[in-house]
Design a protein around this motif. Structure first.
Motif, PDB file in Angstrom:
ATOM      1  N   ILE A 160      58.202  10.851  33.831  1.00 28.63           N
ATOM      2  CA  ILE A 160      58.956  12.084  34.053  1.00 28.63           C
ATOM      3  C   ILE A 160      60.318  12.060  33.376  1.00 28.63           C
ATOM      4  O   ILE A 160      60.681  13.008  32.678  1.00 28.63           O
ATOM      5  CB  ILE A 160      59.072  12.405  35.554  1.00 28.63           C
ATOM      6  N   SER A 164      61.256  14.461  30.308  1.00 26.09           N
ATOM      7  CA  SER A 164      62.347  15.409  30.536  1.00 26.09           C
ATOM      8  C   SER A 164      63.422  15.259  29.466  1.00 26.09           C
ATOM      9  O   SER A 164      63.919  16.254  28.929  1.00 26.09           O
ATOM     10  CB  SER A 164      62.937  15.191  31.928  1.00 26.09           C
ATOM     11  N   GLU A 184      56.324  21.215  34.857  1.00 32.31           N
ATOM     12  CA  GLU A 184      56.112  21.687  36.225  1.00 32.31           C
ATOM     13  C   GLU A 184      55.857  20.470  37.107  1.00 32.31           C
ATOM     14  O   GLU A 184      54.720  20.046  37.282  1.00 32.31           O
ATOM     15  CB  GLU A 184      54.941  22.675  36.285  1.00 32.31           C
ATOM     16  N   ILE A 185      56.926  19.921  37.644  1.00 33.24           N
ATOM     17  CA  ILE A 185      56.851  18.687  38.429  1.00 33.24           C
ATOM     18  C   ILE A 185      56.418  18.952  39.866  1.00 33.24           C
ATOM     19  O   ILE A 185      55.775  18.124  40.498  1.00 33.24           O
ATOM     20  CB  ILE A 185      58.222  17.970  38.421  1.00 33.24           C
ATOM     21  N   ASN A 186      56.769  20.125  40.413  1.00 28.78           N
ATOM     22  CA  ASN A 186      56.486  20.427  41.819  1.00 28.78           C
ATOM     23  C   ASN A 186      55.169  21.162  42.040  1.00 28.78           C
ATOM     24  O   ASN A 186      54.891  21.607  43.147  1.00 28.78           O
ATOM     25  CB  ASN A 186      57.646  21.224  42.425  1.00 28.78           C
ATOM     26  N   ALA A 187      54.355  21.271  41.018  1.00 32.89           N
ATOM     27  CA  ALA A 187      53.046  21.911  41.152  1.00 32.89           C
ATOM     28  C   ALA A 187      52.101  20.986  41.915  1.00 32.89           C
ATOM     29  O   ALA A 187      52.343  19.783  42.035  1.00 32.89           O
ATOM     30  CB  ALA A 187      52.469  22.215  39.764  1.00 32.89           C
ATOM     31  N   THR A 188      51.004  21.543  42.430  1.00 31.70           N
ATOM     32  CA  THR A 188      50.000  20.737  43.117  1.00 31.70           C
ATOM     33  C   THR A 188      49.540  19.585  42.227  1.00 31.70           C
ATOM     34  O   THR A 188      49.402  18.461  42.684  1.00 31.70           O
ATOM     35  CB  THR A 188      48.792  21.609  43.510  1.00 31.70           C
ATOM     36  N   GLN A 189      49.289  19.874  40.962  1.00 32.37           N
ATOM     37  CA  GLN A 189      49.004  18.844  39.976  1.00 32.37           C
ATOM     38  C   GLN A 189      50.065  18.982  38.877  1.00 32.37           C
ATOM     39  O   GLN A 189      49.956  19.852  38.011  1.00 32.37           O
ATOM     40  CB  GLN A 189      47.609  18.992  39.378  1.00 32.37           C
ATOM     41  N   PRO A 190      51.124  18.137  38.937  1.00 38.13           N
ATOM     42  CA  PRO A 190      52.218  18.246  37.957  1.00 38.13           C
ATOM     43  C   PRO A 190      51.707  18.171  36.525  1.00 38.13           C
ATOM     44  O   PRO A 190      50.777  17.424  36.224  1.00 38.13           O
ATOM     45  CB  PRO A 190      53.105  17.047  38.292  1.00 38.13           C
TER      46      PRO A 190
END
Length: 82
Positions: free
Chosen positions: A14, A18, A47-53
């Motif tokens: 990450i 980033s 999209e780090i906070n998605a169900t599957q980042p």
């Protein structure tokens, strides 16, 4: 036996991804998608906070973070030797 530069145990890509996105640095990745495949280019969004980042590349390709095995020559620990 070859050795590779790897992430520390339990670390993720990450921060590296980033940083590449912010500096508009091209990333070269190996993805484990029922076999290793290559992907490269500039990162458009993360999209780090998605169900599957995932990350989305400038070309529209969406890549689940859990499929990334290497970024710019740095591998996950499970790929440390060959």
């Amino acid at each position: 036996m070859d050795s590779r530069t790897t992430l520390k145990c339990n670390a993720t890509f990450i921060d590296l991804l980033s940083n590449c996105m912010q500096t508009k640095t091209k990333v070269a990745m190996l993805l484990d998608n029922n076999g290793l495949i290559r992907a490269e280019g500039l990162i458009k969004t993360m999209e780090i906070n998605a169900t599957q980042p995932y990350i989305e590349m400038q070309g529209g390709l969406k890549i689940a973070l859990d499929t990334i095995t290497a970024v710019n020559g740095i591998f996950v620990a499970s790929y440390s030797e060959c």
